[in-house]
Design a protein around this motif. Structure first.
Motif, PDB file in Angstrom:
ATOM      1  N   PRO A 168       0.791  -1.614   0.159  1.00 17.10           N
ATOM      2  CA  PRO A 168      -0.060   0.125   0.181  1.00 17.10           C
ATOM      3  C   PRO A 168       1.061   0.836  -0.028  1.00 17.10           C
ATOM      4  O   PRO A 168       1.801   1.272   0.855  1.00 17.10           O
ATOM      5  CB  PRO A 168      -0.392  -0.475   1.190  1.00 17.10           C
ATOM      6  CG  PRO A 168      -0.335  -1.766   1.693  1.00 17.10           C
ATOM      7  CD  PRO A 168       0.103  -2.041   1.519  1.00 17.10           C
ATOM      8  N   TYR A 169       0.305   2.158  -0.736  1.00 15.27           N
ATOM      9  CA  TYR A 169       1.520   3.706  -1.005  1.00 15.27           C
ATOM     10  C   TYR A 169       1.351   4.244   0.231  1.00 15.27           C
ATOM     11  O   TYR A 169       2.798   4.606   0.730  1.00 15.27           O
ATOM     12  CB  TYR A 169       0.951   4.186  -1.785  1.00 15.27           C
ATOM     13  CG  TYR A 169       1.581   6.357  -2.582  1.00 15.27           C
ATOM     14  CD1 TYR A 169       2.007   5.695  -3.759  1.00 15.27           C
ATOM     15  CD2 TYR A 169       1.238   6.752  -1.828  1.00 15.27           C
ATOM     16  CE1 TYR A 169       2.784   6.800  -3.878  1.00 15.27           C
ATOM     17  CE2 TYR A 169       2.131   7.862  -1.763  1.00 15.27           C
ATOM     18  CZ  TYR A 169       2.848   7.769  -3.381  1.00 15.27           C
ATOM     19  OH  TYR A 169       3.144   8.989  -3.147  1.00 15.27           O
ATOM     20  N   ASP A 170       0.652   4.470   1.330  1.00 14.14           N
ATOM     21  CA  ASP A 170       0.526   4.861   2.826  1.00 14.14           C
ATOM     22  C   ASP A 170       1.272   4.198   3.599  1.00 14.14           C
ATOM     23  O   ASP A 170       1.811   5.148   4.241  1.00 14.14           O
ATOM     24  CB  ASP A 170      -1.114   5.024   2.512  1.00 14.14           C
ATOM     25  CG  ASP A 170      -1.536   5.944   2.315  1.00 14.14           C
ATOM     26  OD1 ASP A 170      -0.689   6.908   1.443  1.00 14.14           O
ATOM     27  OD2 ASP A 170      -3.563   5.597   2.022  1.00 14.14           O
ATOM     28  N   ASP A 171       1.049   3.174   3.588  1.00 15.98           N
ATOM     29  CA  ASP A 171       2.582   1.914   4.252  1.00 15.98           C
ATOM     30  C   ASP A 171       4.103   2.326   3.803  1.00 15.98           C
ATOM     31  O   ASP A 171       4.370   2.297   4.902  1.00 15.98           O
ATOM     32  CB  ASP A 171       1.799   0.919   4.014  1.00 15.98           C
ATOM     33  CG  ASP A 171       0.751   0.774   5.040  1.00 15.98           C
ATOM     34  OD1 ASP A 171       0.036   1.138   5.632  1.00 15.98           O
ATOM     35  OD2 ASP A 171       0.366  -0.781   4.734  1.00 15.98           O
ATOM     36  N   ALA A 172       4.232   2.304   2.286  1.00 14.10           N
ATOM     37  CA  ALA A 172       5.235   2.255   2.172  1.00 14.10           C
ATOM     38  C   ALA A 172       5.845   3.990   2.492  1.00 14.10           C
ATOM     39  O   ALA A 172       7.199   4.428   2.991  1.00 14.10           O
ATOM     40  CB  ALA A 172       5.022   2.612   0.146  1.00 14.10           C
ATOM     41  N   GLN A 173       5.158   4.790   2.715  1.00 14.69           N
ATOM     42  CA  GLN A 173       5.547   6.628   2.506  1.00 14.69           C
ATOM     43  C   GLN A 173       5.797   7.545   4.019  1.00 14.69           C
ATOM     44  O   GLN A 173       6.857   6.726   4.880  1.00 14.69           O
ATOM     45  CB  GLN A 173       4.008   7.666   2.603  1.00 14.69           C
ATOM     46  CG  GLN A 173       3.963   7.465   1.134  1.00 14.69           C
ATOM     47  CD  GLN A 173       2.665   9.394   1.447  1.00 14.69           C
ATOM     48  OE1 GLN A 173       2.647   9.398   1.051  1.00 14.69           O
ATOM     49  NE2 GLN A 173       3.861  10.332  -0.060  1.00 14.69           N
ATOM     50  N   ALA A 174       5.174   5.875   5.525  1.00 17.84           N
ATOM     51  CA  ALA A 174       5.322   6.082   6.504  1.00 17.84           C
ATOM     52  C   ALA A 174       6.527   4.743   7.042  1.00 17.84           C
ATOM     53  O   ALA A 174       6.926   5.118   7.964  1.00 17.84           O
ATOM     54  CB  ALA A 174       4.199   5.323   7.436  1.00 17.84           C
ATOM     55  N   LEU A 193      -1.513   0.623  -4.544  1.00 21.82           N
ATOM     56  CA  LEU A 193      -0.439   0.042  -4.239  1.00 21.82           C
ATOM     57  C   LEU A 193       0.686   0.788  -5.225  1.00 21.82           C
ATOM     58  O   LEU A 193       0.803   1.663  -5.308  1.00 21.82           O
ATOM     59  CB  LEU A 193       0.367  -1.290  -5.069  1.00 21.82           C
ATOM     60  CG  LEU A 193      -1.437  -2.446  -4.305  1.00 21.82           C
ATOM     61  CD1 LEU A 193      -1.077  -3.620  -4.565  1.00 21.82           C
ATOM     62  CD2 LEU A 193      -1.438  -2.060  -2.684  1.00 21.82           C
ATOM     63  N   ILE A 194       2.301   0.732  -4.727  1.00 15.80           N
ATOM     64  CA  ILE A 194       3.325   1.586  -5.003  1.00 15.80           C
ATOM     65  C   ILE A 194       4.310  -0.668  -4.938  1.00 15.80           C
ATOM     66  O   ILE A 194       4.374  -0.979  -4.193  1.00 15.80           O
ATOM     67  CB  ILE A 194       3.673   2.412  -4.081  1.00 15.80           C
ATOM     68  CG1 ILE A 194       5.072   2.813  -5.430  1.00 15.80           C
ATOM     69  CG2 ILE A 194       4.301   2.148  -2.997  1.00 15.80           C
ATOM     70  CD1 ILE A 194       5.591   4.437  -4.223  1.00 15.80           C
ATOM     71  N   ARG A 195       5.012  -0.282  -5.633  1.00 19.94           N
ATOM     72  CA  ARG A 195       6.072  -1.607  -6.334  1.00 19.94           C
ATOM     73  C   ARG A 195       7.584  -1.175  -5.251  1.00 19.94           C
ATOM     74  O   ARG A 195       7.732   0.423  -5.719  1.00 19.94           O
ATOM     75  CB  ARG A 195       6.395  -1.544  -7.630  1.00 19.94           C
ATOM     76  CG  ARG A 195       7.307  -2.103  -8.678  1.00 19.94           C
ATOM     77  CD  ARG A 195       8.020  -2.644  -9.734  1.00 19.94           C
ATOM     78  NE  ARG A 195       8.278  -3.500 -10.156  1.00 19.94           N
ATOM     79  CZ  ARG A 195       9.432  -3.578 -10.919  1.00 19.94           C
ATOM     80  NH1 ARG A 195      10.393  -1.939 -11.109  1.00 19.94           N
ATOM     81  NH2 ARG A 195       9.952  -4.145 -11.384  1.00 19.94           N
ATOM     82  N   ILE A 196       8.087  -1.889  -5.298  1.00 21.13           N
ATOM     83  CA  ILE A 196       9.121  -1.825  -4.031  1.00 21.13           C
ATOM     84  C   ILE A 196       9.968  -3.381  -4.368  1.00 21.13           C
ATOM     85  O   ILE A 196      10.010  -4.495  -4.598  1.00 21.13           O
ATOM     86  CB  ILE A 196       9.374  -2.517  -2.494  1.00 21.13           C
ATOM     87  CG1 ILE A 196       7.350  -1.521  -2.328  1.00 21.13           C
ATOM     88  CG2 ILE A 196       9.968  -2.413  -1.703  1.00 21.13           C
ATOM     89  CD1 ILE A 196       8.075   0.679  -2.085  1.00 21.13           C
TER      90      ILE A 196
END
Length: 243
Positions: A168-174, A193-196
């Motif tokens: 999840p994008y917000d989780d990645a930002q955090a 989502l965002i790719r990691i």
């Protein structure tokens, strides 16, 4: 509101270099395809090179126009592609981009660690064996480029797997360290989502480009020079295949 562009097929399938697909739409000099093995460029990575063919005609792909419906492939004349389109990506150029992008992550990881979380300000991949990575740094001591070089070459020799996953994008930002660029980041996908990209046990960060499957596939590197590009910007010039 700006359309969220679909993630390029090549990002998840960097080993697929040939594909036959039906044209969705066409105009003089361009054809729209829902799926393509071509990476259209972005994040400092150059667009793929290669050809398209249809009904006996073959043309070089000279550019791309991403849309919410698919990817327009541009050719160098006013021909109108139709029917089944045969797509062929230049394998040597794709390999070069995957290598440079993976090495750029290794350089980023080394600088982030050695310079107390210094952020990325730019990447400039090229069609040669040299490229550059910029960082928000006030100064670099004479011995530090060698420390970066040694850290990158150690990671290459370690044969670390390179994988990718979505979160999840917000989780990645955090999560500290997943966004390494000072002013830009891969966009939020339509599904939130965002790719990691994860280099096993070493580096993990948001990324939308293509990569090697292991660090050992990259050649050894040298830090050729560190240029001053402003009061707070240092450009690391990287040479691939250097002894």
């Amino acid at each position: 509101m700006t359309d969220v562009l679909p993630r390029p097929f090549a990002v998840d399938h960097p080993d697929v270099l040939q594909l036959d697909v039906a044209a969705l739409d066409a105009r003089p000099g361009a054809v729209l395809l829902a799926r393509s093995p071509f990476y259209p460029g972005g994040g400092g990575q150059l667009p793929d090179r290669g050809t398209i063919a249809w009904n006996g005609f073959v043309r070089d792909v000279v550019g791309f126009e991403p849309t919410a419906d698919g990817l327009w492939h541009l050719i160098g004349d006013d021909a109108i592609p139709d029917g089944t389109i045969e797509l062929h990506v230049d394998p040597a150029f794709r390999q070069r981009m995957c290598e440079q992008h993976t090495v750029a992550h290794l350089v980023n990881s080394a600088v982030y660690t050695l310079f107390d979380g210094a952020l990325l300000t730019g990447v400039r991949m090229t069609d040669s064996d040299e490229f550059s990575v910029d960082f928000d740094l006030p100064k670099v001591a004479p011995e530090q480029p060698r420390a970066v070089e040694d850290a990158v070459n150690a990671a290459i020799a370690d044969d670390r797997p390179v994988r990718a996953f979505d979160m999840p994008y917000d989780d990645a930002q955090a999560t500290a360290g997943l966004f390494r660029a000072k002013s830009v980041a891969p966009p939020r996908q339509a599904d939130g989502l965002i790719r990691i990209v994860d280099i096993d046990g070493l580096d993990r960060q948001a990324c939308g480009g293509t990569h090697l499957v292991s660090t050992v596939q990259a050649r050894r590197v040298r830090v050729l020079k560190v240029d001053n590009k402003g009061r707070q910007n240092r450009r690391f010039r990287i040479g691939l295949g250097s002894d």
